[in-house]
Design a protein around this motif. Structure first.
Motif, PDB file in Angstrom:
ATOM      1  N   ILE A   2     -42.447  39.531  61.606  1.00  0.00           N
ATOM      2  CA  ILE A   2     -41.626  40.241  60.613  1.00  0.00           C
ATOM      3  C   ILE A   2     -42.541  41.127  59.764  1.00  0.00           C
ATOM      4  O   ILE A   2     -43.623  40.713  59.340  1.00  0.00           O
ATOM      5  N   CYS A   3     -42.122  42.331  59.560  1.00  0.00           N
ATOM      6  CA  CYS A   3     -42.883  43.263  58.729  1.00  0.00           C
ATOM      7  C   CYS A   3     -42.906  42.774  57.277  1.00  0.00           C
ATOM      8  O   CYS A   3     -41.852  42.471  56.711  1.00  0.00           O
ATOM      9  N   VAL A  11     -41.249  44.872  65.329  1.00  0.00           N
ATOM     10  CA  VAL A  11     -42.675  45.105  65.147  1.00  0.00           C
ATOM     11  C   VAL A  11     -43.365  45.137  66.504  1.00  0.00           C
ATOM     12  O   VAL A  11     -43.125  44.284  67.356  1.00  0.00           O
ATOM     13  N   LEU A  12     -44.197  46.135  66.699  1.00  0.00           N
ATOM     14  CA  LEU A  12     -44.944  46.277  67.942  1.00  0.00           C
ATOM     15  C   LEU A  12     -46.382  45.824  67.727  1.00  0.00           C
ATOM     16  O   LEU A  12     -47.054  46.283  66.803  1.00  0.00           O
ATOM     17  N   SER A  13     -46.826  44.907  68.592  1.00  0.00           N
ATOM     18  CA  SER A  13     -48.209  44.446  68.518  1.00  0.00           C
ATOM     19  C   SER A  13     -49.058  45.210  69.519  1.00  0.00           C
ATOM     20  O   SER A  13     -48.701  45.336  70.680  1.00  0.00           O
ATOM     21  N   LYS A  14     -50.153  45.693  69.029  1.00  0.00           N
ATOM     22  CA  LYS A  14     -51.019  46.520  69.868  1.00  0.00           C
ATOM     23  C   LYS A  14     -52.451  46.016  69.754  1.00  0.00           C
ATOM     24  O   LYS A  14     -52.942  45.772  68.653  1.00  0.00           O
ATOM     25  N   VAL A  65     -55.938  43.063  66.889  1.00  0.00           N
ATOM     26  CA  VAL A  65     -54.524  43.296  67.107  1.00  0.00           C
ATOM     27  C   VAL A  65     -53.941  43.972  65.879  1.00  0.00           C
ATOM     28  O   VAL A  65     -54.123  43.514  64.747  1.00  0.00           O
ATOM     29  N   VAL A  66     -53.311  45.095  66.139  1.00  0.00           N
ATOM     30  CA  VAL A  66     -52.669  45.822  65.052  1.00  0.00           C
ATOM     31  C   VAL A  66     -51.160  45.736  65.261  1.00  0.00           C
ATOM     32  O   VAL A  66     -50.653  46.004  66.342  1.00  0.00           O
ATOM     33  N   ASN A  67     -50.465  45.317  64.221  1.00  0.00           N
ATOM     34  CA  ASN A  67     -49.008  45.238  64.278  1.00  0.00           C
ATOM     35  C   ASN A  67     -48.418  46.465  63.594  1.00  0.00           C
ATOM     36  O   ASN A  67     -48.762  46.772  62.454  1.00  0.00           O
ATOM     37  N   ILE A  68     -47.578  47.161  64.331  1.00  0.00           N
ATOM     38  CA  ILE A  68     -46.967  48.363  63.780  1.00  0.00           C
ATOM     39  C   ILE A  68     -45.460  48.149  63.685  1.00  0.00           C
ATOM     40  O   ILE A  68     -44.789  47.857  64.672  1.00  0.00           O
ATOM     41  N   HIS A  75     -48.560  49.370  59.040  1.00  0.00           N
ATOM     42  CA  HIS A  75     -49.580  48.711  59.876  1.00  0.00           C
ATOM     43  C   HIS A  75     -50.091  47.476  59.148  1.00  0.00           C
ATOM     44  O   HIS A  75     -50.420  47.539  57.978  1.00  0.00           O
ATOM     45  N   PHE A  76     -50.137  46.384  59.869  1.00  0.00           N
ATOM     46  CA  PHE A  76     -50.683  45.170  59.255  1.00  0.00           C
ATOM     47  C   PHE A  76     -51.319  44.288  60.293  1.00  0.00           C
ATOM     48  O   PHE A  76     -51.301  44.587  61.488  1.00  0.00           O
TER      49      PHE A  76
END
Ligand SMILES: [Zn+2]
Length: 76
Positions: A2-3, A11-14, A65-68, A75-76
């Motif tokens: 959750i953002c 939320v997209l995890s990259k 890992v960047v969550n967008i 970004h978090f």
């Protein structure tokens, strides 16, 4: 996931990998080999040649890992 900003679960995890290369080239070459030859004769030139062209490089790869958030772009 959750953002934390808007509370959306879209939320997209990259995975992002960063490669850092750091290194030093030894300034040990012909001049020092010649000096080594003059001072220590054969063992000196061998030592001088051994140090030629050798440089130490260290490559560090960091994966994070960047969550967008697809909703607000946070970004978090
Ligand atoms: Zn958000």
């Amino acid at each position: 996931m959750i953002c934390p900003k808007c509370g959306s679960n879209n939320v997209l995890s990259k995975a992002v990998s960063e490669t850092t290369t750091e290194g030093k080239t030894k300034g040990f070459g012909c001049i020092k080999a010649c000096l080594g030859y003059l001072i220590f004769s054969i063992p000196g030139i061998l030592c001088g040649l051994c140090g030629m062209g050798k440089g130490r490089t260290r490559t560090t790869t960091t994966t994070k890992v960047v969550n967008i958030c697809q909703n607000c772009g946070h970004h978090f």
